[in-house]
Design a protein around this motif. Structure first.
Motif, PDB file in Angstrom:
ATOM      1  N   THR A  11      -2.041  16.011   4.462  1.00 51.31           N
ATOM      2  CA  THR A  11      -2.437  14.796   3.748  1.00 51.31           C
ATOM      3  C   THR A  11      -3.037  15.172   2.401  1.00 51.31           C
ATOM      4  O   THR A  11      -3.381  16.332   2.147  1.00 51.31           O
ATOM      5  CB  THR A  11      -3.485  14.008   4.552  1.00 51.31           C
ATOM      6  N   ARG A  47       0.837  10.153  -3.811  1.00 48.56           N
ATOM      7  CA  ARG A  47       1.838   9.147  -4.164  1.00 48.56           C
ATOM      8  C   ARG A  47       2.474   8.559  -2.905  1.00 48.56           C
ATOM      9  O   ARG A  47       2.631   7.348  -2.775  1.00 48.56           O
ATOM     10  CB  ARG A  47       2.903   9.785  -5.060  1.00 48.56           C
ATOM     11  N   GLU A  49       1.218   8.445   0.128  1.00 52.11           N
ATOM     12  CA  GLU A  49       0.233   7.639   0.847  1.00 52.11           C
ATOM     13  C   GLU A  49       0.035   6.291   0.176  1.00 52.11           C
ATOM     14  O   GLU A  49      -0.130   5.270   0.850  1.00 52.11           O
ATOM     15  CB  GLU A  49      -1.097   8.394   0.953  1.00 52.11           C
ATOM     16  N   GLN A  50       0.063   6.248  -1.141  1.00 48.71           N
ATOM     17  CA  GLN A  50      -0.089   4.990  -1.858  1.00 48.71           C
ATOM     18  C   GLN A  50       1.119   4.082  -1.640  1.00 48.71           C
ATOM     19  O   GLN A  50       0.977   2.869  -1.519  1.00 48.71           O
ATOM     20  CB  GLN A  50      -0.295   5.242  -3.355  1.00 48.71           C
ATOM     21  N   GLU A  51       2.317   4.670  -1.565  1.00 46.13           N
ATOM     22  CA  GLU A  51       3.520   3.885  -1.301  1.00 46.13           C
ATOM     23  C   GLU A  51       3.464   3.279   0.085  1.00 46.13           C
ATOM     24  O   GLU A  51       3.891   2.127   0.277  1.00 46.13           O
ATOM     25  CB  GLU A  51       4.766   4.750  -1.471  1.00 46.13           C
ATOM     26  N   LEU A  52       2.965   4.008   1.065  1.00 48.97           N
ATOM     27  CA  LEU A  52       2.848   3.486   2.427  1.00 48.97           C
ATOM     28  C   LEU A  52       1.840   2.349   2.493  1.00 48.97           C
ATOM     29  O   LEU A  52       2.018   1.406   3.260  1.00 48.97           O
ATOM     30  CB  LEU A  52       2.436   4.598   3.399  1.00 48.97           C
ATOM     31  N   ALA A  53       0.806   2.433   1.686  1.00 48.70           N
ATOM     32  CA  ALA A  53      -0.248   1.421   1.709  1.00 48.70           C
ATOM     33  C   ALA A  53       0.191   0.134   1.002  1.00 48.70           C
ATOM     34  O   ALA A  53      -0.370  -0.926   1.268  1.00 48.70           O
ATOM     35  CB  ALA A  53      -1.507   1.958   1.047  1.00 48.70           C
ATOM     36  N   ALA A  54       1.174   0.246   0.127  1.00 48.43           N
ATOM     37  CA  ALA A  54       1.600  -0.932  -0.658  1.00 48.43           C
ATOM     38  C   ALA A  54       2.450  -1.884   0.149  1.00 48.43           C
ATOM     39  O   ALA A  54       2.975  -1.681   1.140  1.00 48.43           O
ATOM     40  CB  ALA A  54       2.375  -0.484  -1.884  1.00 48.43           C
TER      41      ALA A  54
END
Length: 54
Positions: A11, A47, A49-54
């Motif tokens: 991570t 990046r 992790e941010q895509e998964l959160a969006a």
């Protein structure tokens, strides 16, 4: 053809910790290549992790 199991990726937090540990050793800039590898991997993980959160 058998599927190749996906290797778990560290991570962003784990990579950040590795970067901090490397910096704390006082081995920079001698370990510059390892530092660069870790920073690139950290940015990619962040990046993703941010895509998964969006």
């Amino acid at each position: 053809m058998p599927e190749t199991p996906e290797v778990p990726r560290p991570t962003a937090a784990e990579l950040n910790q590795q970067i901090r540990e490397l910096a704390a050793t006082g081995r920079l800039p001698a370990a510059g290549a390892e530092y660069q590898r870790l920073v690139v991997a950290w940015a990619e993980a962040l990046r993703a992790e941010q895509e998964l959160a969006a």
